[in-house]
Design an enzyme around this catalytic site. Structure first.
Site, PDB file in Angstrom:
ATOM      1  N   HIS A 224     -25.868 -25.276  21.141  1.00 57.15           N
ATOM      2  CA  HIS A 224     -24.431 -25.057  20.972  1.00 57.15           C
ATOM      3  C   HIS A 224     -24.117 -24.026  19.886  1.00 57.15           C
ATOM      4  O   HIS A 224     -22.951 -23.745  19.618  1.00 57.15           O
ATOM      5  CB  HIS A 224     -23.755 -26.400  20.630  1.00 57.15           C
ATOM      6  CG  HIS A 224     -22.282 -26.415  20.834  1.00 57.15           C
ATOM      7  ND1 HIS A 224     -21.377 -26.605  19.797  1.00 57.15           N
ATOM      8  CD2 HIS A 224     -21.537 -26.256  21.947  1.00 57.15           C
ATOM      9  CE1 HIS A 224     -20.159 -26.582  20.271  1.00 57.15           C
ATOM     10  NE2 HIS A 224     -20.208 -26.371  21.560  1.00 57.15           N
ATOM     11  N   LYS A 226     -23.612 -20.417  17.982  1.00 58.71           N
ATOM     12  CA  LYS A 226     -23.126 -19.086  18.332  1.00 58.71           C
ATOM     13  C   LYS A 226     -23.590 -18.129  17.238  1.00 58.71           C
ATOM     14  O   LYS A 226     -23.080 -18.172  16.113  1.00 58.71           O
ATOM     15  CB  LYS A 226     -21.595 -19.035  18.422  1.00 58.71           C
ATOM     16  CG  LYS A 226     -21.011 -19.762  19.638  1.00 58.71           C
ATOM     17  CD  LYS A 226     -20.789 -21.215  19.381  1.00 58.71           C
ATOM     18  CE  LYS A 226     -20.100 -21.871  20.588  1.00 58.71           C
ATOM     19  NZ  LYS A 226     -20.171 -23.330  20.525  1.00 58.71           N
ATOM     20  N   ASP A 231     -29.770  -5.561  13.723  1.00 64.91           N
ATOM     21  CA  ASP A 231     -30.604  -4.823  12.763  1.00 64.91           C
ATOM     22  C   ASP A 231     -30.856  -5.623  11.485  1.00 64.91           C
ATOM     23  O   ASP A 231     -31.168  -5.034  10.440  1.00 64.91           O
ATOM     24  CB  ASP A 231     -29.953  -3.475  12.419  1.00 64.91           C
ATOM     25  CG  ASP A 231     -29.901  -2.520  13.611  1.00 64.91           C
ATOM     26  OD1 ASP A 231     -30.659  -2.760  14.575  1.00 64.91           O
ATOM     27  OD2 ASP A 231     -29.124  -1.556  13.573  1.00 64.91           O
ATOM     28  N   HIS A 402      -9.949 -24.433  19.686  1.00 68.19           N
ATOM     29  CA  HIS A 402     -11.399 -24.590  19.729  1.00 68.19           C
ATOM     30  C   HIS A 402     -12.058 -24.262  18.385  1.00 68.19           C
ATOM     31  O   HIS A 402     -13.260 -24.414  18.226  1.00 68.19           O
ATOM     32  CB  HIS A 402     -11.968 -23.680  20.835  1.00 68.19           C
ATOM     33  CG  HIS A 402     -13.363 -23.995  21.241  1.00 68.19           C
ATOM     34  ND1 HIS A 402     -14.416 -23.129  21.039  1.00 68.19           N
ATOM     35  CD2 HIS A 402     -13.886 -25.099  21.850  1.00 68.19           C
ATOM     36  CE1 HIS A 402     -15.527 -23.665  21.510  1.00 68.19           C
ATOM     37  NE2 HIS A 402     -15.243 -24.855  21.994  1.00 68.19           N
ATOM     38  N   LYS A 404     -13.475 -24.641  14.820  1.00 68.31           N
ATOM     39  CA  LYS A 404     -14.063 -25.754  14.068  1.00 68.31           C
ATOM     40  C   LYS A 404     -14.102 -25.338  12.594  1.00 68.31           C
ATOM     41  O   LYS A 404     -14.949 -24.532  12.185  1.00 68.31           O
ATOM     42  CB  LYS A 404     -15.484 -26.060  14.550  1.00 68.31           C
ATOM     43  CG  LYS A 404     -15.608 -26.355  16.065  1.00 68.31           C
ATOM     44  CD  LYS A 404     -16.004 -25.142  16.818  1.00 68.31           C
ATOM     45  CE  LYS A 404     -16.508 -25.346  18.222  1.00 68.31           C
ATOM     46  NZ  LYS A 404     -16.016 -26.329  19.082  1.00 68.31           N
ATOM     47  N   ASP A 409      -9.350 -28.158  -0.641  1.00 68.96           N
ATOM     48  CA  ASP A 409      -8.576 -27.780  -1.832  1.00 68.96           C
ATOM     49  C   ASP A 409      -8.164 -26.308  -1.836  1.00 68.96           C
ATOM     50  O   ASP A 409      -7.882 -25.739  -2.906  1.00 68.96           O
ATOM     51  CB  ASP A 409      -9.372 -28.081  -3.111  1.00 68.96           C
ATOM     52  CG  ASP A 409      -9.593 -29.572  -3.333  1.00 68.96           C
ATOM     53  OD1 ASP A 409      -8.788 -30.372  -2.808  1.00 68.96           O
ATOM     54  OD2 ASP A 409     -10.573 -29.931  -4.017  1.00 68.96           O
TER      55      ASP A 409
END
Length: 484
Positions: A224, A226, A231, A402, A404, A409
């Site tokens: 899951h 990403k 380089d 979507h 996350k 603070d």
């Protein structure tokens, strides 16, 4: 003949009883949250035969023998590589603030991955901005590109990404792409897959799905993360799959998917490349360590420290949940969370409630419409407890939120691929960044503020007026918590 059938029936009953008894003993003796064990026992007893089958398919964390052996043998070499980072100038543990220092200590003791300074960060919060930036960096690539995603679906600007990768391969750039098999079946059947392979791009299916493998590896264990590194100098990570939201799941009835990605330069890029190398080796057996980072930083410059936190089978168990728990515990004024899927563990649920109960402003932003019916109803089963504890809950109205993210603070933040559900916290290969950068955190907080302005608050009074059928659906789907 009648007696024969009676004997067969009795043998079947005894056999099924022995099967259920043996599975019950296995569930009880597995060391995990009591609520998860009880939920599985409910499923096994309430749904005859099917419940036992579901447990064998989804009940235990099984990476598969070959991958598990690879992961075990990789701990030493990768640990040595990460340990070398402790000696470079970018590792400045004495200059970290108290909050990140504690998270840094946890991560270095469990994974050897330290927080590194000397990074630059750019928050990208629209699909057009994200994809055009990725295309531009791919067009500048000289030596290597590493990518891994859960979903890769052609259409819109993704076709331009595919074309840019093909052109990069033709000019000699080495490209390795790891894509989850279950998340991207359309891509692996598309003409783009064949064209990209013919151009010399090395594309592999992660955790390939087929009927035979069901008996040797947990089927819903997924890649899951990403990650893009180019380089070993530029990296991207966050919540967005390799999709153009204008062309993705248009018939799902949830609106456009809303995501963010973080573009990073500096020594953290090499850490992200090492995570990709880990995943590539677990899947293929091939080792491709990234270059070691140039670790010098300007002594008078801003530190911009980032702690990379990976999790998944073969890695230290429960690490991301520990980091989340530690970060929320440390909050003094506010915690703002965005997640599309909210089915927390008991421990995380108690931490969120206790944080609100000690006077910290806790805000939870969830999508009003969700692409998962199970998660949509299971999430709602937690609302009453949260509202009673003083947590502010908002439902985002302008699409499937979507992103996350967690902002603590308004000083530091967590952003990545991790949902606040059991699947992300316990099962999948995930990644989050802990970023101690005031300007970046403020920018992420403003993005969250924009989400908040497009959301509807849920009041405790209104929620208590929901009907009996609504309450029953919440509790019913809550039973499937371990499958979510």
């Amino acid at each position: 003949m009648e007696k024969f059938y009676q004997i067969v029936a009795l043998a079947g009953v005894i056999g099924y009883w022995l099967l259920v008894a043996s599975v019950t003993i296995r569930v009880v003796f597995k060391r995990r949250a009591v609520s998860v064990s009880l939920a599985w026992l409910m499923i096994i007893y309430i749904i005859p035969f099917v419940g036992v089958l579901l447990y064998f398919l989804f009940g235990e964390l099984n990476l598969g023998r070959k991958r598990a052996e690879r992961a075990q043998s990789m701990f030493g070499p990768y640990g040595d590589w990460f340990t070398q980072l402790h000696e470079c100038q970018a590792h400045q543990p004495n200059l970290l603030n108290l909050q990140l220092a504690q998270i840094h200590d946890l991560c270095t003791n469990r994974t050897a991955i330290p927080a590194l300074c000397g990074n630059t960060l750019s928050l990208q919060d629209t699909p057009d901005k994200i994809l055009r930036s990725i295309i531009e960096d791919i067009e500048q690539a000289q030596t290597n590109i590493r990518m891994e995603f859960y979903i890769w679906q052609s259409g819109g600007l993704i076709d331009s990404v595919n074309s840019a990768l093909i052109q990069a391969a033709k000019r000699g750039v080495n490209i390795q792409i790891l894509i989850d098999s279950a998340g991207s079946p359309k891509f692996f059947r598309s003409h783009w897959y064949n064209i990209m392979r013919e151009a010399g791009i090395d594309i592999r299916q992660a955790l390939e799905v087929n009927a035979f493998r069901v008996f040797f590896r947990r089927l819903d264990l997924r890649l899951h993360r990403k990650i893009i590194t180019i380089d070993d100098e530029v990296a991207y990570t966050g919540s967005m799959n390799m999709v153009d939201p204008e062309f993705f799941k248009k018939d799902a009835g949830v609106g456009e998917w809303i995501d963010v990605m973080v573009r990073v330069t500096g020594p953290t890029v090499n850490v992200l490349a090492a995570i990709h190398a880990w995943d590539w080796e677990v899947e293929t057996g091939e080792r491709h360590f990234p270059t070691f980072p140039v670790c010098t930083i300007e002594t008078n410059g801003a530190l911009h420290p980032i702690q990379v936190v990976p999790s998944g089978p073969g890695m230290p168990e429960n690490l991301i949940q520990q980091v989340l728990t530690l970060a929320i515990h440390q909050a003094k004024r506010s915690v703002r969370i965005t997640t599309p899927y909210f089915v927390p563990s008991d421990n995380l649920m108690q931490v969120i409630k206790m944080t609100a109960q000690r006077g910290v402003t806790v805000e939870l932003l969830l999508p009003k419409k969700n692409d998962s019916l199970l998660v949509n109803w299971a999430s709602k089963s937690f609302f009453s407890e949260l509202l009673e504890a003083g947590v502010h809950i908002y439902q985002f109205d302008a699409g499937l939120l979507h992103t996350k993210s967690v902002v603590i603070d308004q000083q530091y933040c967590l952003v990545g691929s991790v949902n606040l559900d059991m699947r992300s916290l316990w099962l999948n290969f995930e990644l989050t960044l802990v970023v101690d950068d005031y300007e970046f955190t403020k920018e992420l907080y403003w993005v969250q503020e924009n989400y908040l302005n497009q959301s509807t608050p849920i009041s405790k009074e209104r929620w208590e007026k929901r009907n009996f059928a609504h309450r029953m659906l919440e509790r019913l789907f809550y039973l499937f918590n371990p499958l979510l």
